[in-house]
Write an enzyme that holds these catalytic residues in place. Structure first.
Site, mmCIF file in Angstrom:
data_model
loop_
_atom_site.group_PDB
_atom_site.id
_atom_site.type_symbol
_atom_site.label_atom_id
_atom_site.label_comp_id
_atom_site.label_asym_id
_atom_site.label_seq_id
_atom_site.Cartn_x
_atom_site.Cartn_y
_atom_site.Cartn_z
ATOM 1 N N CYS A 250 0.819 -1.217 0.000
ATOM 2 C CA CYS A 250 0.000 0.000 0.000
ATOM 3 C C CYS A 250 0.857 1.274 0.000
ATOM 4 O O CYS A 250 1.410 1.641 -1.027
ATOM 5 C CB CYS A 250 -0.968 -0.032 1.181
ATOM 6 S SG CYS A 250 -2.391 1.079 0.998
ATOM 7 N N HIS B 125 -3.784 -5.715 0.647
ATOM 8 C CA HIS B 125 -3.159 -6.132 1.908
ATOM 9 C C HIS B 125 -3.237 -7.650 2.093
ATOM 10 O O HIS B 125 -4.161 -8.161 2.735
ATOM 11 C CB HIS B 125 -3.847 -5.432 3.086
ATOM 12 C CG HIS B 125 -3.544 -3.980 3.194
ATOM 13 N ND1 HIS B 125 -2.564 -3.484 4.032
ATOM 14 C CD2 HIS B 125 -4.085 -2.910 2.552
ATOM 15 C CE1 HIS B 125 -2.507 -2.164 3.914
ATOM 16 N NE2 HIS B 125 -3.412 -1.791 3.016
ATOM 17 N N GLU C 14 -1.545 -9.514 4.038
ATOM 18 C CA GLU C 14 -1.431 -9.915 5.446
ATOM 19 C C GLU C 14 -2.808 -10.019 6.104
ATOM 20 O O GLU C 14 -3.080 -10.943 6.877
ATOM 21 C CB GLU C 14 -0.517 -8.955 6.218
ATOM 22 C CG GLU C 14 -1.104 -7.631 6.628
ATOM 23 C CD GLU C 14 -1.324 -6.642 5.487
ATOM 24 O OE1 GLU C 14 -2.018 -5.635 5.696
ATOM 25 O OE2 GLU C 14 -0.778 -6.868 4.381
#
Length: 279
Positions: free
Chosen positions: A144, A248, A250
């Site tokens: 990001c 994202h 994660e």
């Protein structure tokens, strides 16, 4: 009969303890040899429930990396390139995390009204870190804000606010800023992103951003776009492994148990170790 039952119970418990000890010893041995991935420093407030004494977002990166098989090191605030080079010397790769808006002065623009909170300390630290990572050709996954800063340091620019500067029907961030929104991206084939995911073409990802790449920097290729043309993934073509993601993974790993995102993290960790061993 009762004595025999007690004896059997004791024998069973002893067996379980031996098995647990053996498993733990083996696990520690495996962890000791696991690739080491550094996570970029953040100024965010520490979450009281964090087992690593970091902010809630950083904890998610750490949890995802460990789930994918890595050891985790939390990098310190960088105050020079030389300091950053020393800090990353002994890690196999680095994840650069998301966060606040970047100061538009970094790409020679004045702030617009819709620019949100900037973080000068974070800007400075991440600039030193990314420059060190680029100079040392260290395997990097920039997420990001990290991807956006990679583009800026490569001579590119950003949309400071997608809604006002590049209107679109796709929602890239929850207006209430409470949850990730979801949308599809189109992943190009035959590159480190598609290889890591194990697939190309349409892929649903999460999204939490109001800024995006405008002018693409030098030595960067686009690996994925949203249907509205928003750049969702880039690669630094003059480096061994330098991947930028607007989404994202994660959070996809920890919140959604997403196997594609986990495969991507595993591929990054494996490649980081391979490249590190070649040096």
């Amino acid at each position: 009969m009762r004595k025999n039952n007690i004896k059997n119970i004791i024998t069973y418990i002893t067996f379980l303890l031996i098995a647990l000890f053996t498993f733990t010893a083996c696990s520690k041995k495996e962890n000791k040899n696991a690739p080491t991935i550094g996570i970029s420093w953040s100024t965010d407030e520490v979450d009281k429930n964090s087992k690593d004494k970091v902010d809630v977002d950083t904890q998610m990166y750490a949890d995802a990396l460990r789930k994918a098989g890595a050891k985790v090191i939390f990098l310190k605030e960088m105050k020079s390139i030389d300091e950053a080079k020393k800090e990353i010397k002994d890690v196999d790769g680095v994840v650069v995390t998301g966060g606040d808006d970047l100061n538009p002065n970094l790409y020679n623009e004045n702030p617009i009204e819709k620019l949100e909170e900037i973080n000068p300390r974070r800007d400075s630290s991440d600039v030193f870190l990314l420059k060190a990572l680029l100079e040392e050709d260290k395997p990097t996954l920039a997420t990001c804000r990290g991807m956006q800063l990679t583009n800026v340091l490569s001579g590119g620019s950003l949309y400071q606010d997608i809604i006002t500067q590049r209107p679109t029907d796709i929602i890239h961030r929850d207006p209430e800023k409470k949850v990730f929104v979801k949308h599809e991206i189109d992943v190009l084939p035959n590159n480190i992103l598609s290889d890591g995911l194990g697939k190309s073409g349409k892929l649903e990802v999460n999204s939490w951003h109001h800024q995006a790449i405008k002018d693409l920097g030098k030595n960067l290729d686009i690996l994925a776009k949203a249907d509205d043309g928003t750049i969702e993934a880039i690669v630094k073509t003059d480096k061994s492994y330098f991947l930028g993601l607007q989404f994202h993974p994660e959070a996809m790993i920890i919140e959604d148990n997403n196997k594609d995102a986990l495969n991507l993290y595993k591929a990054f960790i494996t490649k980081s170790q391979e490249l590190s061993q070649q040096k």
